[in-house]
Design an enzyme around this catalytic site. Structure first.
Site, short mmCIF file in Angstrom:
data_model
loop_
_atom_site.label_atom_id
_atom_site.label_comp_id
_atom_site.label_asym_id
_atom_site.label_seq_id
_atom_site.Cartn_x
_atom_site.Cartn_y
_atom_site.Cartn_z
N THR A 122 0.86 -1.19 0.00
CA THR A 122 0.00 0.00 0.00
C THR A 122 0.89 1.23 0.00
OG1 THR A 122 -1.62 -1.25 1.27
CG2 THR A 122 -1.89 1.15 1.23
N CYS A 264 -2.80 -2.28 9.01
CA CYS A 264 -3.30 -1.53 7.86
C CYS A 264 -4.16 -0.32 8.21
CB CYS A 264 -4.08 -2.45 6.93
SG CYS A 264 -3.01 -3.66 6.14
#
Ligand code: NAD
Length: 437
Positions: A122, A264
């Site tokens: 990411t 995350c």
């Protein structure tokens, strides 16, 4: 069938490598962590994920899955290079791009033929463009390489299933050739008409951040509604289930709890806040979701002291569940960390139990007691706190627990223990947003 190298063999890299080999590709999972590669080569799986061990063994046996600590050679040998290294949060909230940059450097030194350079980590929006520019200084885009953003949406705890049966696959690239090759590596899914979304690089990068931040926002929202339920005498389970029956809302991620953690949500939310600030775009919802989560984590400590009606100083607290969610040994940003810090700061002691995450947490806290039996952790405790929604905590022998605890206090931050049973046995308990029986 494509030759693929995954650079970074952590939660995402390992599951991706295994999944793509299961789809028929020949995959090298590469990592600079020599010990991890050595473990994998000798059949030891460094993380816990349901179903992972079996599928690794099957693909290694079929000679579709290999492990290597030689990053250069692994890059040279493959046509598709997938970057899956960590992008942890820096002090200022941005994503730390050092690991990704190190991989790009290695790619530059080993680009011996046309390759697709694909980012699964990411990364902040604009990273893909920057990587293309860096590579274009020495190589020709479209001839020597093409770039793809292919963000990952798997959830720890059900990562194998999520990878093999994904809701969607996002392929962000400006090259039709790269898009075709990426479809090829996901071919079995493509045949089953799983939704592959073809976008620009920036759009793909944004989809990942927008998705994770939305889920974080949804959790913070339901946590705040749960807190209000407690004050107005409403029951969050009925509220959430009725809300979830509305198709526009959906019942997913409407479970109240001790605040979200994991590797995350907190960092991706923080990173999107940093990006919005950099671009001078006001995004109040993101900051609100973050603040609400911090409040929720802090609130659990207050709840504990309110429950026992005193400070936790000199109290023995049994803490059940250390991982940030069930079915994983990952403790990154787990709410249990906040709870342990709270108890220790106040002068209490922690008797911790987790079915598999004791070892991960002991790297962060050496000064608490870890037990490999849930009832041993509870024995003699002044209060019991459930922090993770492990299935085994749903079927605890409460009568036995009442007998072995010093005092009968239970804080159930996941709302998984039957309230009438607790009442009948004479426990004093609390949870999140429920009408007590
Ligand atoms: P991780 O920390 O578990 O694994 C990262 C791995 O990369 C480590 O094994 C490390 O040794 C290796 N590494 C670091 N630098 C390297 C280099 N130069 N060359 C080779 N290997 C190197 O991280 P993770 O949880 O798998 O996350 C990876 C990325 O995927 C992150 O950007 C994360 O945000 C994203 N992501 C994670 C999840 C998740 O649930 N964990 C889900 C979707 C996306």
């Amino acid at each position: 069938m494509k030759k693929i190298t995954i650079v970074g063999t952590g939660y995402v890299g390992l599951v991706t490598g295994v999944g793509l080999s299961e789809f028929g590709n020949k995959v090298i999972c590469a990592d600079i962590d020599k010990d991890k590669i050595l473990q994998l080569k000798s059949g030891i799986i460094p993380i816990y994920e349901p179903g992972l061990e079996e599928i690794i063994k099957r693909n290694v046996k079929s000679k579709r899955l290999y492990f290597s600590d030689n990053i250069s050679l692994s890059i040279q040998k493959s046509e598709v290079i997938i970057i899956a290294v960590g992008t942890p949060q820096t002090r200022t909230g941005d994503a730390n791009m050092d690991y990704v940059d190190a991989v790009i450097k290695a790619v530059k030194q080993n680009l011996n033929d046309y390759k697709i350079i694909c980012t699964k980590s990411t990364v902040p929006i604009g990273t893909g463009r920057r990587i293309i520019e860096t590579l274009s200084n020495d190589f020709e885009e479209g001839f020597d390489f093409d770039y793809v953003s292919n963000p990952e949406f798997l959830r720890e705890g059900s990562a194998v299933k999520d990878f093999l049966w994904p809701d969607r696959i996002v392929i962000g690239t400006c090259s039709d050739k790269a898009y075709e090759i990426m479809c090829d590596i996901y071919r079995p899914l493509f045949i089953n008409k799983n939704p592959i979304k073809y976008t620009s690089v920036e759009t793909a990068e944004m989809i990942k951040y927008a998705s994770n931040s939305f889920l974080a926002l949804k959790i913070s929202y339901i946590n705040e509604i749960a807190n209000l339920c407690e004050s107005v005498g409403a029951d969050i389970h009925d509220v959430a289930s009725a809300m979830g029956q509305d198709g526009r809302i959906s019942d997913k991620f409407l479970h109240p709890g001790p605040g979200f953690g994991g590797s995350c949500f907190p960092k991706d939310l923080e990173s999107l806040i940093a990006i919005s600030k950099e671009k001078n775009v006001v995004m109040e919802t993101l900051s609100a979701a973050k603040k609400a989560n911090e409040n929720q984590k802090a609130k659990m400590g207050t709840k504990l002291e309110n429950l026992i009606d005193s400070s936790v100083k000199d109290k023995n607290i049994a803490l059940l569940g250390l991982s940030f969610k069930a079915n994983t040994d990952d403790v990154r940003e787990s709410s249990s960390i906040d709870m342990i810090e709270f108890i220790l700061d106040k002068g209490g002691t922690v008797r911790a139990y987790d079915p598999i995450a004791n070892a991960s947490m002991s790297k962060l806290f050496e000064n608490i007691s870890y037990f490999d039996d849930v009832y041993k952790a509870i024995e003699g405790a002044d209060a019991l706190v459930i922090m993770t929604e492990w299935n085994e905590f749903r079927s605890l022998d409460l009568a036995r627990i009442k007998h072995i605890m010093k005092r009968a206090f239970i804080l159930d931050t996941r709302n998984i223990v039957n309230m009438s049973e607790l009442s009948n046995l004479g426990f004093v308990y609390d949870n999140v947003g429920r009408i007590k029986i």
